[in-house]
Scaffold this active site. Sequence first.
Site, PDB file in Angstrom:
ATOM      1  N   GLN A   1      57.783  53.295 -15.689  1.00 52.29           N
ATOM      2  CA  GLN A   1      57.563  53.015 -14.267  1.00 52.29           C
ATOM      3  C   GLN A   1      58.123  51.643 -13.889  1.00 52.29           C
ATOM      4  O   GLN A   1      58.092  51.278 -12.719  1.00 52.29           O
ATOM      5  CB  GLN A   1      56.056  53.057 -13.938  1.00 52.29           C
ATOM      6  CG  GLN A   1      55.469  54.453 -14.029  1.00 52.29           C
ATOM      7  CD  GLN A   1      53.985  54.487 -13.717  1.00 52.29           C
ATOM      8  OE1 GLN A   1      53.209  54.987 -14.521  1.00 52.29           O
ATOM      9  NE2 GLN A   1      53.553  53.989 -12.573  1.00 52.29           N
TER      10      GLN A   1
ATOM     11  N   ARG B   1      46.756  55.352 -10.583  1.00 49.76           N
ATOM     12  CA  ARG B   1      46.978  55.635  -9.167  1.00 49.76           C
ATOM     13  C   ARG B   1      46.114  54.750  -8.290  1.00 49.76           C
ATOM     14  O   ARG B   1      45.396  55.228  -7.405  1.00 49.76           O
ATOM     15  CB  ARG B   1      46.737  57.101  -8.849  1.00 49.76           C
ATOM     16  CG  ARG B   1      47.422  57.483  -7.544  1.00 49.76           C
ATOM     17  CD  ARG B   1      47.554  58.961  -7.379  1.00 49.76           C
ATOM     18  NE  ARG B   1      48.268  59.269  -6.147  1.00 49.76           N
ATOM     19  CZ  ARG B   1      48.819  60.427  -5.886  1.00 49.76           C
ATOM     20  NH1 ARG B   1      48.769  61.394  -6.762  1.00 49.76           N
ATOM     21  NH2 ARG B   1      49.432  60.640  -4.745  1.00 49.76           N
ATOM     22  N   CYS B   2      46.163  53.462  -8.577  1.00 49.65           N
ATOM     23  CA  CYS B   2      45.451  52.542  -7.722  1.00 49.65           C
ATOM     24  C   CYS B   2      46.030  51.175  -7.938  1.00 49.65           C
ATOM     25  O   CYS B   2      46.809  50.936  -8.840  1.00 49.65           O
ATOM     26  CB  CYS B   2      43.963  52.513  -8.039  1.00 49.65           C
ATOM     27  SG  CYS B   2      43.542  51.537  -9.481  1.00 49.65           S
TER      28      CYS B   2
ATOM     29  N   GLU C   1      48.122  55.700  -3.142  1.00 46.45           N
ATOM     30  CA  GLU C   1      46.917  55.577  -3.949  1.00 46.45           C
ATOM     31  C   GLU C   1      45.630  55.631  -3.144  1.00 46.45           C
ATOM     32  O   GLU C   1      44.549  55.784  -3.719  1.00 46.45           O
ATOM     33  CB  GLU C   1      47.016  54.279  -4.757  1.00 46.45           C
ATOM     34  CG  GLU C   1      48.247  54.349  -5.663  1.00 46.45           C
ATOM     35  CD  GLU C   1      48.624  53.042  -6.312  1.00 46.45           C
ATOM     36  OE1 GLU C   1      48.293  52.003  -5.729  1.00 46.45           O
ATOM     37  OE2 GLU C   1      49.243  53.075  -7.371  1.00 46.45           O
TER      38      GLU C   1
END
Lengths: 831, 297, 246
Positions: free
Chosen positions: A245, A392-393, A766
Amino acid sequence: MSSEPDTPDAETEYQHDEDGGPDPEKHCGHGRGGMGEEVTRKEDKRFITGRGNYVDDIKKPGMLHCEIVRSPHAHARIENIDGSRAEAMDDVVAVLTADDLLEHDLATMPTLMDDTQDVLVNEKVKFQSQEVAAVIATDRYTAKDGAQKVEVEYDVLDPVVDAAEALEEDAPLVRDELDDQEDNHIFDWDTGDKEATEAVFDEADVTVEEDMLYQRLHPAPIETCGAVADWDPGMDKMTVHMTSQAPHAHRTLFSQVSGIPEHKVRIVSPDVGGGFGNKVPIYPGYVVAAAASYVLEQPVKWIEERSENIQTTGFARDYDMTGELAATEDGMIEGVKVDVLANHGAYNAAAQPSKFPAGFFNIFTGSYDIEAAYGSLTAAFTNTAPGGVAYRCSFRVTEAVYLIERMVKVLADELEMDPAEIRRKNFIPSDAFPYESATGWNYDSGDYEKALDKALEMADYEHYREEQQRRIAEDADKLIGIGISSFTEVVGAGPGKQCDIAGIEMFDSADLRVNPTGNAVLRVGVQTQGQGHETTFAQIVAEELGMDVDNISVEHGDTDTEPYGLGTYGSRSTPVAGAAAAVAARKVRDKAKSIAANELEAAEEDIEWDRESGEFHVAGAPDRSITITEIAAGAYMNHPGDEEPGLEAVNYYDPPEMTYPFGSYIVIVEVDRETGEVEFEKFVAVDDCGNRINPMIIEGQIHGGLAQGIGTAMLEKVTYDDNGNVTGGDFMNYLLPTANEIPNFETGHTVTPSPHHPIGAKGVGESPTVGSPPAIVNAVVDAMSHAGVSHVEMPMTPDVVWETLDDVGLSHQPAHNVEFDLGDDAEPADD
Amino acid sequence: MKSAPFEHHEPTTVDEAVSLLESLDDPTILAGGQSLVPMLRFRLANPDVVVDINGIDSLDYLREEDGHLRVGALARHADVAESDVIDEKYGSFADAAPLVADPQIRNRGTVVGSVAQADPKGDWGSVLLAHEGEVVARGPDGERAIPAEEFFLLPYDTTLGEDELITEVRVPTPSPNEGSAYHKLKRKTGDYAMAGVGVRLTFNDDGTIESAGIGMTAVDITNARATDAEEHLEGERPSPDLFAAAGELAAEQSNPESDEHGGADYKARMVDVLTQRALGDAAERAGTVTVKRRVTQ
Amino acid sequence: MTDEREITLTVNGTEHTVEVEPRRLLVHAIREDLDLTGTHIGCDTGNCGACTVLKDGEPIKSCLMFAAQADGAEILTVEGMEDLPEADGIHPLQEGFREEHGLQCGYCTPGMLMSGKALLDEDPDPDEETIRDAISGNLCRCTGYQNIVRSIEYAADELADRAAADGGAVTADGGASASPEGGHEPPAVGGDADTFCGREDCCGGPSEADPFDREALLDDAEGGNGDAAVDSTDTAVDADDRGDSV
């Protein structure tokens, strides 16, 4: 180059209609695929036709395969490793152990929190499935055969898997190799004003307290981690295709670990099958593949199995929290306190900006104007996999939002107030922005009440409150619960003055070149794992340059060609790289203006940009116009004498502040009093992510994040037994929801642009994962709160819910509400 | 995950399969493979020899014959789910089939393979027990029918001989006064049961219960019969109270363990709930009663 | 018999002979021996469904089956979808996934397409519950499934439209154009949804410069897949032979 770009001015350039949607006059109808248009995705064609290119799809001549030998024990000293039986196999090329890596100074690697992790275990195994040795063979099956033949002698030690037990005096020491480490304590952290907060609590009318565990989760993208490393001895260059990522940051780290100069390392992140924070850290498998390729001078592929992925790579959450609120008796929240025990696993390998050991957890005042706040946290080592990634935050915001949104519900129940009303009463008012919170965050913009109102209307809130009461009154078999979450996120890390990863400031970048034939290539430092950057970033450029979105390509993920950036996580791509793309495009437009003047034979000061038509024209003479597509040739073939040729710009964007997306989610559930099963009756999500680039993609992101929120609240948990064995370590036991467990979502939006972002956008990917778990738990609690239930732990599997029902006397037997009609003569019918 | 190497034999007749089982050293039978292949991939099972029976076409059947529903060793879960005769007369089979795993697995996995696997969390064993079905095995000494009740010994262990092949499972064709049902509680699609209950009720002409069969899933070391509840039902007329008492007896006779699928107490309570629900469905399907809810939801 | 043996797989209408060890999984034969990497691997327990292919018309998980067991079988993978008789260059399911945003990272997509194809072969007009159940053996971590359901509904409608246009049997719902559930639902409830463009039902149809227009994609698909016949009548014969036709 040309003058400074336009000053970002979201308010004037991106106006909005009353309802908050993009202004159709400005953003729709030109059909170029700019801001606000539901452009179908440019990347889809290769995926729907099977032409995607993921790491495991890569095949190189002479490529070898790597299989990792892993420890069956959670805590054990390695007495001996004998790889001779494996090495003797025909197609096994090499067996690597820590000793081999030590020769090349590759035995350890830094974590993102400046800890040091064994690539292959040197002396002591610290968690189950830790990497002990690697077998390199000519094909996958043989590599696995070889791994089975590697004999490892272990001296098994007592493990500790629970963070509280790890901090007890006689607990086994996880990190005895560290000179200054005499216990399992990693760090303490606190935030806010302790004394002022205690004072508020001392004098408050009402205080409430609740313990809650945000359980250990795993991001579990459907593609696991993997790499193909290829050392080229002719070029002295290491190319690693990997599931990353953050390819640039990974290149810098790879270079630091390996000693290979950074310009001789190329990281390529090809198509990535989901990341969600799992693919931010560096893992031993990547390093082993690279080391093996370097030693053997052949390409080496390492592809992780699912069980390896869940058992060893970055987990998320595992925060054991106690929350407290102080309030007046009419429900004005005056103070919030929180205390956290964080299980970090065997290494401190959380993925946070380095000045934020607990991430952005101190956003726990949420959407509310709270005078006093204090938070404290202790982190501990345990014999479990290392992690603490931002699944996802944005860096522990999920845990913070869960805490405050749960606590508000606890307070509402204590005061017997409507949970929507108590929120409305405490929201930061829309005219108070920019707003500085008690823990020091500078919220950019918000209108929380508007989002809540919209959600209440969409959810038909009053109707369900009545239905809830009817069911209680009639002692029905299914109870209704209504849960609300009015969350605020902090995303877009981040300003270089505050945020860095391993010392590198968290800017991001864009490099935009308009070609002579009038199309353009945008290269960005972030990387997509499904977010649709190839489409949305092209839309930003299309909007800024008046070009057709189809004529703009977006490239990402290759460190040899893309500008340096910190990668995609923490909802930072749009806030940071999206801003860079807009600013780069404005730089190009500025330069194009001088060429336009040249082409239109007018003075540069007389040239005006018409966003609507996407053209320059001469002031007062709209018919004398030219597009940037038409100008492109001039930049290469007829450039003004005082300008450089070409039409290209680069922007490295250091955001002045974070962005603060928000929303209100309302979840309505039915709870089965016989079995504890929970069904979703209605699921409403109203999001505000500022200006919207592609509503279709936003909606898709919301859906996906809500489904992950449901997984979190209802199903998912990485579990260990007392011996440190992972008991939830594959997809049989780590339960991802299927289409049957996920309801249809009703999405809505408001638009409150970020005042400091060049296009007024905030980031959205997110919000749903962050905002939905407390809404779901609040709903299940709400179904039982009339009987005194204040909390249910996640995941709320039927057994957990039923036990709560039974504890408060709400469980039912099937016979409770059933009657049998035996018919006229009680004769069975002929069949 | 990659299996260890093995010899792969593909007999095309039952005789050939049986003689392979007799002659080979410790062979493993591969049918649908939906449980076995993951075990091979994890190398939890490392057989040297695999006898793959998928080529024995004569075992691919699902039919009523000679007073039985006969499910051949190659009948897949999906075949049961899609069968008209099942849909019409075998409520428990019709309930259970679509609850097994997921669509792709139902296309490959077999009913007989699931029974042979003898996982206490498997569904079909309970259905067989409720129907007092039989497991038909062929070995070197010929064919024998093993009552389902005598088949399951321990988790993954049965009374099947090492050189025997299950050719079919079968249950008696229901009388017109019979109804059956299967209820299962699971956390999500694809998950094994937290608890499951299969029931069969056969009624006398006067509306009393002639005989009852109850099989329980995931609440003992094998699929298990709830004999106390069965006896309690026999001779009685259905009522919510009767079924509640049967549910209670079944729960008492169950012997669940706490694990990731839930606590032991919860599972026992769910045996109670599921038994009552399944009895209600079975009685309705037999045409004996109509179950009514007193209030909405 | 641990030695390799020769098997024949007919994949996407083309017969291949490959040498495999008995233990070689079908998914590895497809991906590595035939280089058809559209079929993916996402787990080791048969839960994720990323490896779903159609074997003799039925969806199966190719990681739970040995290649040797598929000897003589007809296999359909995502790479074969464009050549199916109902594809008309691009298959309506593929079109549906793009139009309804039924994918994000794309990793689960080939498996989802296979499950969708098997469903529509059995039931051309499935309701939402049926669709959800049909894809319940395929995990997706990105989309939340809702748009995948829409994508399959889109394909069902498109196939019905084509059947009606061909003068064939009209389906139960009259082969009508997009049903309310199947159509694109505007993302906003607030009333501004119809101001978005780029969709036929949004603001009066795609603009002239619509770069995502199907014809363009078809042309590209043709160019990128040298021997793939775009004329559906040419491919119909092959596909029928495969036994996986509607």
